[in-house]
Design a protein around this motif. Structure first.
Motif, PDB file in Angstrom:
ATOM      1  N   GLU A 572       0.830  -1.201   0.000  1.00 30.77           N
ATOM      2  CA  GLU A 572       0.000   0.000   0.000  1.00 30.77           C
ATOM      3  C   GLU A 572       0.867   1.255   0.000  1.00 30.77           C
ATOM      4  OE1 GLU A 572      -2.450   2.395  -0.627  1.00 30.77           O
ATOM      5  OE2 GLU A 572      -3.565   0.525  -0.217  1.00 30.77           O
ATOM      6  N   ARG A 574       0.103   4.340  -0.209  1.00 25.92           N
ATOM      7  CA  ARG A 574      -0.433   5.443   0.596  1.00 25.92           C
ATOM      8  C   ARG A 574      -0.036   5.308   2.065  1.00 25.92           C
ATOM      9  NH1 ARG A 574      -6.543   4.912  -1.548  1.00 25.92           N
ATOM     10  NH2 ARG A 574      -5.886   2.729  -1.383  1.00 25.92           N
ATOM     11  N   GLU A 577       3.312   6.835   2.407  1.00 31.48           N
ATOM     12  CA  GLU A 577       3.224   8.296   2.313  1.00 31.48           C
ATOM     13  C   GLU A 577       2.794   8.911   3.645  1.00 31.48           C
ATOM     14  OE1 GLU A 577       0.515   9.022  -0.853  1.00 31.48           O
ATOM     15  OE2 GLU A 577       1.858   8.254  -2.428  1.00 31.48           O
TER      16      GLU A 577
END
Length: 606
Positions: A572, A574, A577
């Protein structure tokens, strides 16, 4: 001293006048109030006898020489002493009534405020509540207690008039001729002063809000050198209050002199008409002296009547402001069939949607399940809805859609006191009371032994710095705990939650202000405390995430990924991030203790 529950409450029927709604409270204290009023009336009966004795003494002892003057003098002295004793007792019982009414009013308002949900406090300013719980309650109390007493005092006019009629009917009518004029003026004054009274109370509340925000936010004000701007804001609020008070003063200055001096007009008429009657032999000099005294007795009641009118208008405005709070229902209340089970900790969010009172959508058809004893870290960007999960689990708010369940029971079917004693929440900005550290940790369990408090403090990594304080656990923290650093406050908050030993624990970024080294030591003890306990961790640091069995990634109020830290890093983008964004260092905490400097931490503020 144990707290006494209010003897009555405010009538909930909003269709009634403010005074009728307050009558149950007055009736609950009618014993004290009636005793005071009866004594006041007896004092008036005694008072009006004195001018009559003066009349008889002048006519019999001085004019006709048919009696001893000393007899009348001692009789007058005796009546004066008796009146003084009666008035003392009347005042004593009246003040007791006033304080009892104020006590009940404050408890009624506070009891309602503590029942209100978080959403109510999201939209109502604290200064506004302080004003309504302070000056508004005092205005209502003054009228409810002193209003009846003033009415009794005004009865002296009736009693005096009856006595004057028994002495000389034409002269009595002349003395009371100004009464209808005073009644008309009193009604006009009441209509003029009500809107100004409302405006004064509203602007006092606004000023209280400004003062409260400046005191609570004094560190921010000083940090931004905004003292001048805040002083201007305070001055503007004070100017608005001054203008309202000036309008109030103009109304009073216009009406009060007339109300005060009308009795003096009656005195002049008595002297003119009475003098003619004496010359014609239809009355005596003693009668004129007595009537002068009676007319002078009428002046204070008229002045009190004017004051009562103003008190009534201010009380009316204040009562309506208080009723606005009491008439606001809580939308988070116990269900009539609510249960109080001992919870295991299976926590589930089923298709949950939620928006805050200002319309901000926090959760959007979210589904999430935590098994009993599981530790789950929730990660996400700003506004993703992480903190909302704990608030809904403890039912600080009710969901807009879907359901939050614990052990399969909808939290709306669980008694609030039982639910919140079993869902412990540690916020990222903990609040401490101006109490000792022991009392702050034991806030949820006031009867906890010192050994239990120390054990909770050790588990939270707080024992070391507490023992270094001059008075240890008996050290009193400053207001909101600002004598301690942010990390120290967080550790006390963690200890406070652990002492409750709840089956569900929510750590809402609860170690964000704690030094990484200290945090690692805390995690060691927390791991053992989390065994068998469902724990929801709102996290940003990798060290905190490492406590979790699994990690939930949230965005826009939904769960967008669920897995272990390693699996999310691998699958993943994200997630990586969000973790990377948490590496931005915050501003240093000027209150941080040695070894716990916030500048060394990597914290993300939501």
């Amino acid at each position: 001293m144990s707290r006494r529950a209010p003897k009555a409450s405010i009538d909930p029927d909003a269709r009634k006048s403010w005074l009728r709604r307050a009558l149950p409270l007055v009736k609950a204290h009618r014993g004290l109030l009636i005793t005071s009023l009866v004594l006041s009336f007896l004092g008036l009966i005694v008072q009006v006898q004195i001018p009559n004795l003066v009349r008889i003494g002048i006519d019999k002892a001085i004019v006709e020489h048919s009696g001893r003057l000393a007899t009348y003098v001692w009789a007058i002295v005796g009546l004066a002493l008796g009146q003084g004793l009666i008035n003392y007792l009347a005042r004593l019982y009246l003040l007791r009534t006033a304080y009892e009414l104020e006590y009940d009013l404050r408890n009624i308002v506070y009891a309602h405020l503590v029942r209100m949900p978080f959403g109510f406090y999201d939209r109502v300013q604290s200064g506004e509540l302080m004003s309504r719980s302070g000056s508004d309650i005092r205005a209502v109390q003054m009228y409810l207690s002193f209003g009846p007493s003033i009415l009794v005092q005004c009865l002296i006019a009736v009693v005096a008039f009856v006595l004057m009629l028994s002495i000389n009917v034409p002269l009595a009518i002349v003395a009371m001729v100004t009464m209808p004029i005073i009644g008309v003026l009193g009604v006009s004054m009441r209509k003029a002063i009500f809107p100004v009274s409302w405006l004064i109370q509203a602007r006092l509340a606004r000023l209280a809000t400004v003062v409260d925000e400046n005191i609570q936010g004094v560190r921010i004000v000083k940090a931004f050198a905004a003292e001048g701007r805040q002083l201007r804001s305070l001055a503007e609020s004070a100017d608005r209050i001054r203008w309202a008070y000036q309008q109030d003063a103009r109304i009073r200055s216009r009406w009060n002199p007339v109300l005060d001096n009308l009795p003096r007009l009656g005195l002049a008429l008595v002297l003119i008409v009475g003098g003619i009657l004496v010359i014609d032999g239809h009355t005596t000099i003693g009668t004129i002296v007595a009537f002068n005294s009676y007319v002078l007795m009428l002046q204070p009641p008229f002045r009190l009547l004017g004051m009562m009118i103003m008190m009534g208008q201010r009380a009316s405005a204040s009562a309506r402001r208080i009723y606005e709070i009491l008439d606001t229902p809580s939308d988070v209340v116990d269900d009539p069939q609510a249960v109080a089970p001992r919870l295991r900790g299976d926590l589930a969010f089923a298709d949950v949607s939620f928006a805050y009172p200002n319309g901000t959508v926090a959760l959007d058809h979210l589904n999430l399940t935590l098994r009993a004893g599981e530790t789950v870290a929730v990660v996400g960007g700003t506004g993703s809805g992480k903190s909302t999960l704990g608030r809904l689990a403890a039912r600080f708010y009710d969901v807009s859609g879907g359901a939050v369940t614990i052990d399969g029971i909808d939290v709306r079917k669980i008694e609030l006191s039982s639910l919140r004693s079993q869902v412990g929440i540690v916020p990222d900005e903990p609040f401490l009371f101006s109490l000792s550290i022991h009392d702050n940790i034991a806030y949820g369990r006031p009867d906890a032994a010192r050994a239990e408090v120390i054990d909770a403090a050790e588990a939270a990594g707080a024992a070391e710095f507490i023992e270094e304080l001059p008075e240890g656990y008996d050290s009193v923290v400053g207001e909101r705990g600002y004598t301690l650093s942010g990390g120290q406050r967080q550790r006390i908050a963690i200890a406070r939650a652990l002492l409750m030993n709840p089956p569900i624990l929510v750590l809402d970024d609860a170690t964000s202000a704690i030094d990484v080294t200290v945090e690692q030591r805390i995690h060691g003890s927390l791991k053992s405390r989390m065994r068998g306990r469902t724990t929801l961790i709102v996290a940003h640091r990798l060290s905190t995430i490492s406590l979790a069995d699994r990690v939930i990634l949230m965005a826009a109020g939904r769960v967008i990924a669920d897995g272990t830290h390693e699996s999310l890093l691998a699958s993943e983008p994200r997630y990586g991030e969000v973790l990377a964004s948490a590496e931005a260092p915050p501003d240093p905490d000027p209150g941080a203790a040695a070894g716990e400097l916030s500048g060394a931490e990597r914290v993300v503020r939501r």
